[in-house]
Design a protein around this motif. Structure first.
Motif, PDB file in Angstrom:
ATOM      1  N   VAL A 129       0.731  -1.229   0.111  1.00  0.00           N
ATOM      2  CA  VAL A 129      -0.068  -0.261  -0.033  1.00  0.00           C
ATOM      3  C   VAL A 129       0.725   1.184  -0.134  1.00  0.00           C
ATOM      4  CG1 VAL A 129      -1.763  -1.267   1.239  1.00  0.00           C
ATOM      5  CG2 VAL A 129      -0.040   0.037   2.612  1.00  0.00           C
ATOM      6  N   ASP A 130       0.216   2.287  -0.363  1.00  0.00           N
ATOM      7  CA  ASP A 130       0.774   3.846  -0.162  1.00  0.00           C
ATOM      8  C   ASP A 130      -0.018   4.496   0.330  1.00  0.00           C
ATOM      9  OD1 ASP A 130      -0.908   3.799  -2.594  1.00  0.00           O
ATOM     10  OD2 ASP A 130       0.223   5.289  -3.651  1.00  0.00           O
ATOM     11  N   THR A 131      -0.771   4.281   1.476  1.00  0.00           N
ATOM     12  CA  THR A 131      -1.938   4.919   2.189  1.00  0.00           C
ATOM     13  C   THR A 131      -1.680   6.393   2.512  1.00  0.00           C
ATOM     14  OG1 THR A 131      -1.627   2.760   3.516  1.00  0.00           O
ATOM     15  CG2 THR A 131      -3.318   4.512   4.100  1.00  0.00           C
ATOM     16  N   ILE A 182      -5.984   7.722   0.696  1.00  0.00           N
ATOM     17  CA  ILE A 182      -7.467   7.657   1.034  1.00  0.00           C
ATOM     18  C   ILE A 182      -8.074   6.302   0.609  1.00  0.00           C
ATOM     19  CG2 ILE A 182      -9.513   8.896   0.859  1.00  0.00           C
ATOM     20  CD1 ILE A 182      -7.860  11.516   0.610  1.00  0.00           C
ATOM     21  N   ASP A 183      -7.783   6.036  -0.717  1.00  0.00           N
ATOM     22  CA  ASP A 183      -8.456   4.818  -1.201  1.00  0.00           C
ATOM     23  C   ASP A 183      -7.656   3.502  -0.673  1.00  0.00           C
ATOM     24  OD1 ASP A 183      -6.503   5.749  -3.009  1.00  0.00           O
ATOM     25  OD2 ASP A 183      -7.568   4.063  -4.522  1.00  0.00           O
ATOM     26  N   ASP A 184      -6.519   3.942  -0.465  1.00  0.00           N
ATOM     27  CA  ASP A 184      -5.849   2.492   0.502  1.00  0.00           C
ATOM     28  C   ASP A 184      -6.309   2.352   1.878  1.00  0.00           C
ATOM     29  OD1 ASP A 184      -2.917   2.302  -1.250  1.00  0.00           O
ATOM     30  OD2 ASP A 184      -3.594   4.297  -1.392  1.00  0.00           O
ATOM     31  N   ALA A 185      -6.778   3.580   2.443  1.00  0.00           N
ATOM     32  CA  ALA A 185      -7.120   3.367   3.828  1.00  0.00           C
ATOM     33  C   ALA A 185      -8.391   2.792   3.811  1.00  0.00           C
ATOM     34  CB  ALA A 185      -7.354   4.699   4.481  1.00  0.00           C
ATOM     35  N   GLY A 187       4.472   6.735  -3.043  1.00  0.00           N
ATOM     36  CA  GLY A 187       3.355   7.026  -3.782  1.00  0.00           C
ATOM     37  C   GLY A 187       2.540   8.197  -3.793  1.00  0.00           C
ATOM     38  N   ASN A 188       1.472   8.090  -3.198  1.00  0.00           N
ATOM     39  CA  ASN A 188       0.421   9.209  -2.942  1.00  0.00           C
ATOM     40  C   ASN A 188       1.141  10.061  -1.843  1.00  0.00           C
ATOM     41  OD1 ASN A 188      -1.729   8.170  -4.123  1.00  0.00           O
ATOM     42  ND2 ASN A 188      -2.260   6.878  -2.386  1.00  0.00           N
ATOM     43  N   ALA A 189       2.187   9.618  -0.884  1.00  0.00           N
ATOM     44  CA  ALA A 189       2.941  10.341  -0.268  1.00  0.00           C
ATOM     45  C   ALA A 189       4.282   9.925  -0.044  1.00  0.00           C
ATOM     46  CB  ALA A 189       2.336  10.659   1.123  1.00  0.00           C
ATOM     47  N   THR A 204      -1.482  -5.599  -4.469  1.00  0.00           N
ATOM     48  CA  THR A 204      -0.723  -4.428  -4.588  1.00  0.00           C
ATOM     49  C   THR A 204      -1.533  -3.302  -5.059  1.00  0.00           C
ATOM     50  OG1 THR A 204       0.073  -4.633  -6.992  1.00  0.00           O
ATOM     51  CG2 THR A 204       1.278  -5.672  -5.414  1.00  0.00           C
ATOM     52  N   LEU A 205      -1.538  -2.310  -4.135  1.00  0.00           N
ATOM     53  CA  LEU A 205      -2.509  -0.925  -3.995  1.00  0.00           C
ATOM     54  C   LEU A 205      -1.630   0.218  -4.720  1.00  0.00           C
ATOM     55  CD1 LEU A 205      -4.786  -1.878  -1.204  1.00  0.00           C
ATOM     56  CD2 LEU A 205      -4.919  -2.821  -3.373  1.00  0.00           C
ATOM     57  N   ALA A 206      -0.431   0.059  -5.233  1.00  0.00           N
ATOM     58  CA  ALA A 206       0.256   1.060  -5.415  1.00  0.00           C
ATOM     59  C   ALA A 206       1.419   0.697  -6.369  1.00  0.00           C
ATOM     60  CB  ALA A 206       1.182   1.317  -3.916  1.00  0.00           C
ATOM     61  N   ARG A 207       2.597   1.819  -6.589  1.00  0.00           N
ATOM     62  CA  ARG A 207       3.593   1.124  -7.297  1.00  0.00           C
ATOM     63  C   ARG A 207       4.098  -0.202  -7.046  1.00  0.00           C
ATOM     64  NH1 ARG A 207       1.565   6.240  -7.191  1.00  0.00           N
ATOM     65  NH2 ARG A 207       2.409   7.787  -8.207  1.00  0.00           N
ATOM     66  N   ALA A 240      -1.952   5.948 -12.340  1.00  0.00           N
ATOM     67  CA  ALA A 240      -0.933   6.456 -11.307  1.00  0.00           C
ATOM     68  C   ALA A 240       0.039   5.243 -10.889  1.00  0.00           C
ATOM     69  CB  ALA A 240      -1.688   7.314 -10.335  1.00  0.00           C
ATOM     70  N   ASN A 241      -0.512   4.428 -10.456  1.00  0.00           N
ATOM     71  CA  ASN A 241       0.511   3.308 -10.081  1.00  0.00           C
ATOM     72  C   ASN A 241       1.337   2.648 -10.973  1.00  0.00           C
ATOM     73  OD1 ASN A 241      -0.641   3.397  -7.473  1.00  0.00           O
ATOM     74  ND2 ASN A 241      -2.029   1.646  -7.705  1.00  0.00           N
ATOM     75  N   ILE A 242       0.987   2.647 -12.088  1.00  0.00           N
ATOM     76  CA  ILE A 242       2.039   2.281 -13.163  1.00  0.00           C
ATOM     77  C   ILE A 242       2.826   3.112 -13.608  1.00  0.00           C
ATOM     78  CG2 ILE A 242       2.173   1.209 -15.363  1.00  0.00           C
ATOM     79  CD1 ILE A 242       0.446  -0.604 -13.356  1.00  0.00           C
ATOM     80  N   HIS A 249     -10.521   2.931  -5.978  1.00  0.00           N
ATOM     81  CA  HIS A 249      -9.898   2.009  -6.742  1.00  0.00           C
ATOM     82  C   HIS A 249      -9.304   0.873  -5.992  1.00  0.00           C
ATOM     83  CE1 HIS A 249      -9.165   5.588  -9.685  1.00  0.00           C
ATOM     84  NE2 HIS A 249      -8.944   6.067  -8.755  1.00  0.00           N
ATOM     85  N   ASP A 250      -8.810   1.134  -4.662  1.00  0.00           N
ATOM     86  CA  ASP A 250      -7.872   0.287  -4.136  1.00  0.00           C
ATOM     87  C   ASP A 250      -8.843  -0.974  -3.275  1.00  0.00           C
ATOM     88  OD1 ASP A 250      -5.793   1.176  -4.760  1.00  0.00           O
ATOM     89  OD2 ASP A 250      -5.305   2.396  -3.189  1.00  0.00           O
ATOM     90  N   PRO A 251     -10.030  -0.489  -2.881  1.00  0.00           N
ATOM     91  CA  PRO A 251     -10.851  -1.572  -2.196  1.00  0.00           C
ATOM     92  C   PRO A 251     -11.317  -2.603  -3.124  1.00  0.00           C
ATOM     93  CG  PRO A 251     -11.621   0.639  -1.614  1.00  0.00           C
ATOM     94  CD  PRO A 251     -10.617   0.776  -2.421  1.00  0.00           C
TER      95      PRO A 251
HETATM   96 CA    CA Z   1      -3.100   3.080  -3.564  1.00  0.00          CA
END
Ligand code: CA
Ligand code: RIB
Length: 316
Positions: free
Chosen positions: A13-15, A17-20, A42-44, A127-130, A170-172, A245-247
């Motif tokens: 994850v790159d928590t 908001i949607d990762d959360a 990622g997001n941060a 995987t929810l991020a890079r 974004a993640n790609i 996206h992530d959920p």
């Molecule tokens: Ca994410």
């Protein structure tokens, strides 16, 4: 009495908001044994995404261990955080509690290596991020390709526009070299991209029915309001809602029948002047036996029917 079978998963994850929301969905699932959570930039930045992940596990009273991962892409420099969509603190600038929790001393890639070796053919990575952590795992020990049960990736845009550039998700886009390495590694992959995540819609109306007694309710209400506002400001098609996206990727790992998939070879462009980060899907032959299982349609109503009660959104 025997424990019911629970699917062994690791979340990356790159928590965010949607990762959360994805963490809430996964950690409240009766179907998963979450072996660990790995973090990535990622997001941060990596300190922020790791801290946010620890805060969420704390609020969810989950003992699952968190492993700090990559701080930058495989072979390019990081282009920086995404405060427009996720705020400067990664959670929509909602006031955050402190947490006494800390990441494990083991680094994320070492944890992934350990867990995949310990449970061969049993671990699903979501995987929810890079894809940097997973690519580093494959570079470190190529034999892990044959040991991972499945990779469910939130990322890519097969037959729809991108969300960072006209063609890149974004993640790609955030680490195209890592994404390309993973996509054609031979690991069984389900790609949950924008083709379906833009149909997974969380509305303001949903938010208003989030149970206020939940420990994460006020943070997630404020953070998600920020997220919806960013989406609708940039594109009126998103008025009153945001894609979660992530959920959705977590839900597909739990129940693959939520989406229809088609198998295509997928490569990721990393050299293009206008196309870096594009998921290049070879759809010339619809009966491929090798490739990535690309999600092309979603039963959105069924997804939301499961998502709302799982995360504590009361019925209307
Ligand atoms: Ca994410
Ligand atoms: O494109 C959506 C993805 O980018 C999500 O994983 C979101 O959290 C961001 O990382």
């Amino acid at each position: 009495m025997d424990q019911p079978y629970r699917q062994r998963i690791v979340l990356d994850v790159d928590t965010g908001i949607d990762d959360a929301w994805a963490l809430i969905y996964a950690l409240r699932s009766p179907c998963f044994e979450v072996l660990g959570i790995t973090t990535v930039f990622g997001n941060a930045d990596i300190d922020t995404t790791t801290r946010n992940t620890l805060i969420m596990t704390d609020l969810l009273q989950s003992p699952v261990p968190v492993f700090r991962g990559s701080a930058a892409p495989l072979c390019r420099s990081w282009d920086g955080p995404v405060p427009r969509y996720h705020g400067y603190n990664g959670l929509g600038d909602a006031p955050l509690p402190t947490t006494a929790r800390q990441a494990e001393s083991l680094e994320a890639v070492s944890f992934l290596h350990q867990v995949v070796r310990q449970f061969p053919h049993q671990v699903t990575l979501v995987t929810l991020a890079r894809l940097t952590n997973v690519a580093r795992l494959l570079l470190f020990d190529p034999a892990t390709v044959g040991l991972i049960r499945r990779l469910v990736i939130m990322g890519g845009a097969a037959f729809v526009p991108g969300n960072v550039t006209p063609v890149a998700e974004a993640n790609i886009w955030g680490d195209p070299e890592a994404a390309d390495l993973v996509m054609h590694s031979g690991i069984p992959i389900t790609m949950v991209g924008l083709d379906v995540t833009h149909q997974a819609r969380l509305s303001r109306e949903d938010l208003s029915r989030l149970d206020p007694a939940l420990a994460y309710a006020s943070i997630m209400r404020e953070a998600t309001e920020f997220y919806i506002h960013a989406y609708e400001t940039d594109n009126s098609a998103f008025e009153g809602w945001c894609p979660i996206h992530d959920p959705l990727a977590v839900a597909v790992a739990e129940d693959p029948t939520l989406v229809t998939t088609r198998r295509y070879p997928v490569r990721v462009e990393s050299q293009g002047r206008f196309t870096t980060g594009m998921t290049v899907v070879d759809a010339r032959n619809a009966t491929q036996s090798v490739g990535v299982d690309v999600a092309v349609s979603l039963d959105a109503e069924e997804f939301l029917r499961r998502f709302r009660p799982r995360v504590g959104i009361r019925s209307a």
